[in-house]
Design an enzyme around this catalytic site. Structure first.
Site, PDB file in Angstrom:
ATOM      1  N   LYS A   1     -19.185  12.191  18.603  1.00 23.58           N
ATOM      2  CA  LYS A   1     -19.097  11.354  17.407  1.00 23.58           C
ATOM      3  C   LYS A   1     -20.209  10.309  17.371  1.00 23.58           C
ATOM      4  CE  LYS A   1     -17.503   8.968  13.979  1.00 23.58           C
ATOM      5  NZ  LYS A   1     -17.243   9.349  12.630  1.00 23.58           N
ATOM      6  N   ASN A  21     -23.538  10.262  14.790  1.00 23.80           N
ATOM      7  CA  ASN A  21     -23.796   9.171  13.857  1.00 23.80           C
ATOM      8  C   ASN A  21     -25.076   8.420  14.202  1.00 23.80           C
ATOM      9  OD1 ASN A  21     -21.747   9.574  12.113  1.00 23.80           O
ATOM     10  ND2 ASN A  21     -20.500   7.845  12.744  1.00 23.80           N
ATOM     11  N   CYS A  43     -19.782   3.092   9.275  1.00 17.53           N
ATOM     12  CA  CYS A  43     -19.988   3.849  10.521  1.00 17.53           C
ATOM     13  C   CYS A  43     -21.303   3.584  11.224  1.00 17.53           C
ATOM     14  CB  CYS A  43     -19.864   5.342  10.236  1.00 17.53           C
ATOM     15  SG  CYS A  43     -18.189   5.815   9.868  1.00 17.53           S
ATOM     16  N   LYS A  46       0.838  -1.199   0.000  1.00 16.51           N
ATOM     17  CA  LYS A  46       0.000   0.000   0.000  1.00 16.51           C
ATOM     18  C   LYS A  46       0.881   1.260   0.000  1.00 16.51           C
ATOM     19  CE  LYS A  46      -4.093   1.236   2.632  1.00 16.51           C
ATOM     20  NZ  LYS A  46      -4.764   0.991   3.910  1.00 16.51           N
ATOM     21  N   ARG A  56     -19.232  -2.662   2.818  1.00 23.60           N
ATOM     22  CA  ARG A  56     -19.524  -2.974   4.213  1.00 23.60           C
ATOM     23  C   ARG A  56     -20.987  -2.708   4.567  1.00 23.60           C
ATOM     24  NH1 ARG A  56     -14.460  -0.219   7.109  1.00 23.60           N
ATOM     25  NH2 ARG A  56     -14.530   1.022   5.203  1.00 23.60           N
TER      26      ARG A  56
HETATM   27  C1  UDX Z   1     -21.481   8.380   7.616  1.00 25.61           C
HETATM   28  C2  UDX Z   1     -21.622   9.817   8.158  1.00 25.61           C
HETATM   29  O1  UDX Z   1     -22.324  10.619   7.210  1.00 25.61           O
HETATM   30  C3  UDX Z   1     -20.266  10.409   8.489  1.00 25.61           C
HETATM   31  O2  UDX Z   1     -20.443  11.679   9.080  1.00 25.61           O
HETATM   32  C4  UDX Z   1     -19.556   9.495   9.456  1.00 25.61           C
HETATM   33  O3  UDX Z   1     -18.296   9.988   9.799  1.00 25.61           O
HETATM   34  C5  UDX Z   1     -19.420   8.090   8.857  1.00 25.61           C
HETATM   35  O4  UDX Z   1     -20.723   7.606   8.529  1.00 25.61           O
HETATM   36  P1  UDX Z   1     -20.967   7.237   5.274  1.00 25.61           P
HETATM   37  O5  UDX Z   1     -21.209   5.932   5.964  1.00 25.61           O
HETATM   38  O6  UDX Z   1     -19.798   7.353   4.389  1.00 25.61           O
HETATM   39  O7  UDX Z   1     -20.841   8.425   6.352  1.00 25.61           O
HETATM   40  O8  UDX Z   1     -22.239   7.543   4.356  1.00 25.61           O
HETATM   41  P2  UDX Z   1     -23.594   8.385   4.410  1.00 25.61           P
HETATM   42  O9  UDX Z   1     -23.679   9.166   3.172  1.00 25.61           O
HETATM   43  O10 UDX Z   1     -23.793   9.079   5.677  1.00 25.61           O
HETATM   44  O11 UDX Z   1     -24.685   7.198   4.273  1.00 25.61           O
HETATM   45  C6  UDX Z   1     -24.776   6.155   5.228  1.00 25.61           C
HETATM   46  C7  UDX Z   1     -25.907   5.218   4.862  1.00 25.61           C
HETATM   47  O12 UDX Z   1     -27.166   5.819   5.080  1.00 25.61           O
HETATM   48  C8  UDX Z   1     -25.923   4.761   3.418  1.00 25.61           C
HETATM   49  O13 UDX Z   1     -26.196   3.367   3.374  1.00 25.61           O
HETATM   50  C9  UDX Z   1     -27.030   5.547   2.786  1.00 25.61           C
HETATM   51  O14 UDX Z   1     -27.619   4.879   1.705  1.00 25.61           O
HETATM   52  C10 UDX Z   1     -27.996   5.668   3.956  1.00 25.61           C
HETATM   53  N1  UDX Z   1     -28.890   6.832   3.853  1.00 25.61           N
HETATM   54  C11 UDX Z   1     -28.394   8.105   3.913  1.00 25.61           C
HETATM   55  C12 UDX Z   1     -30.265   6.640   3.736  1.00 25.61           C
HETATM   56  O15 UDX Z   1     -30.761   5.492   3.678  1.00 25.61           O
HETATM   57  N2  UDX Z   1     -31.078   7.733   3.678  1.00 25.61           N
HETATM   58  C13 UDX Z   1     -30.607   8.999   3.754  1.00 25.61           C
HETATM   59  O16 UDX Z   1     -31.422   9.943   3.702  1.00 25.61           O
HETATM   60  C14 UDX Z   1     -29.229   9.193   3.856  1.00 25.61           C
END
Ligand code: UDX
Length: 438
Positions: free
Chosen positions: A205, A209, A261, A36, A328
């Protein structure tokens, strides 16, 4: 400007390292994976993330960013070491802190200067107190060392923007020395900084979340009720969004949240509460709603079809959301095994997630079912009996309703992301099922 080492080059570590270099610090990214490190030196990002490679190349060329497996040289005289290694979930829901412990020990045995240790990894409340004690216990040189909590809020796909233009930077410290040093490190970002104590920072945090996860599960719950009473969740969400107290973001109902997350942080907080003899009922409800939501369309399809055996099933979208190759906790991982076990012949499309998915489900037979990967959406739809949409990729959204009618043997579509209007699908004579709409 400071000399900074970053431990771990995953999403959190690498994006933080690159962003710190971008604002002018001298940054060394450390990882144990030699392969990496070598590809990063060539300017290639190990993760799929918009804008990241450009900034890696720019800062590497400017001499502000380097990569190494030699942690000793990186930590020895660093002003700060940022820890961005993983804290994966263990079977009982607790976070595995072994990677943090390894790095903490390496730091303790190496640093020769006063050093601030900044923990970006998501860790259970109270962990950073222990990390500090652990480092003190193993410290070799007589130097000042303190641990600060600095949780990361980046979302995959927008990680660079989320860091360089973050809504806020949370810093959790226990002394003015640590607070001032971290404030100075973040000064060039010119972003709002919220300075609190270490445990509050850790909690911010999780609370953030889990609140977002709760918001999604709440909308999914309401969506399911909308179907039963003849309301439309998208209209409901639109109506709700004008209330500034609710806001317009994270109101999209779907087949459940995934990613690295929300699933992990909800179970971790539930576990932490249990450890303290408290039942965090809102978070438990969030988790349960999400679990059921992921297979809601599969169960709906089972009621509509006698069997999946021998059916060509188009699966559009494998990743947990668009803009990432990350699988994931993706809903596809809950549904594909169910479909395979029922004898489905799956034709799967995803613009970037195919290769990762192939590692779990290689092309070919899987028990009574099979899986084939296609480059074009049309090849998945061609002559298919049923189609499932799991991720709202732009490429999938571009497919016109008429194409399902034209290409599929039977135009039967289960859309987990509410991509299409029900009226347009009806007009195109597609039998269409989605979330929270009738
Ligand atoms: C998330 C948080 O946004 C971020 O702040 C944190 O640090 C890590 O977790 P991420 O997991 O990358 O980030 O994606 P995000 O865009 O938040 O979506 C998470 C999940 O929620 C996805 O599976 C998405 O499809 C779902 N989602 C999101 C919904 O089902 N509906 C929504 O309105 C928004």
């Amino acid at each position: 400007m400071y000399k900074i080492a970053v431990a771990g080059t995953g999403y959190v570590g690498l994006v933080s390292g690159v962003s710190l270099a971008e604002v002018g610090h001298r940054v060394t990214c450390v990882d144990i994976d030699e392969k990496k490190i070598n590809i990063m030196k060539q300017g290639i990002s190990p993760i799929y993330e918009q804008d990241l490679e450009g900034l890696m190349q720019k800062n590497y060329a400017a001499g502000r960013l380097t990569y190494t497996t030699d942690y000793q040289s990186a930590y020895k005289d660093a002003d700060a070491v940022f820890i961005g290694v993983g804290t994966p979930e263990q079977p009982d829901g607790s976070a595995n802190l072994s990677f943090i412990a390894t790095v903490a020990r390496q730091i303790a045995e190496t640093i020769e200067n006063d050093c601030l240790i900044v923990v970006k990894s998501t860790v259970p409340v109270g962990t950073n107190d222990k990390v500090e004690q652990f480092i003190q216990d193993f410290l070799v040189h007589d130097v000042k060392v303190e641990v600060a909590s600095n949780p990361e809020f980046l979302a995959q796909g927008t990680a660079v923007r989320d860091t360089l233009q973050a809504a806020r930077i949370i810093i959790g410290t226990e002394s003015t020395w640590a607070e001032e040093r971290l404030m100075k490190i973040y000064e060039p970002f010119k972003l709002p900084i919220v300075s609190v104590n270490r445990r509050s920072a850790e909690m911010i945090k999780y609370a953030s979340n889990d609140f977002l996860a709760l918001k999604i599960s709440y909308m999914n719950d309401i969506a399911n009720l909308c179907e039963l009473v003849g309301a439309d969740i998208q209209d409901v969400a639109r109506g709700m969004s004008y209330d500034e107290r609710i806001g317009s973001k994270f109101l999209n109902a779907g087949i459940g949240y995934g990613g690295s997350c929300f699933p992990k942080d909800t179970t971790a907080l539930e576990y932490l509460a249990k450890q303290h003899g408290y039942q965090l009922r809102t978070v438990t409800a969030t988790i349960n709603v999400n679990k059921d939501q992921k297979t809601i369309l599969y169960r709906k399809a089972c009621r509509r079809l006698i069997t999946f055996s021998g059916l060509k099933v188009a699966v559009l979208g494998l990743t947990f959301k668009p803009g990432t190759d990350d699988l994931r906790e993706a809903p596809s991982l809950d549904n594909v095994p169910l479909l395979l076990a029922q004898g489905a012949d799956i034709y799967a499309y995803d613009p970037v997630g195919k290769e990762n998915f192939k590692r779990k489900y290689p092309a070919g037979k899987h028990g009574v079912g099979s899986i084939t990967y296609v480059e074009q959406i049309e090849n998945a739809l061609d002559d298919a009996n049923v189609c499932f949409i799991f991720t709202e990729w732009g490429q999938i959204k571009e497919i016109e309703p008429e194409a399902y009618k034209k290409l599929m043997r039977t135009p039967l579509v289960y859309d987990g992301r509410n991509i299409y209007s029900t009226a347009a699908m009806k007009e195109a004579q597609v039998e269409y099922y989605s979330i929270g709409r009738s």
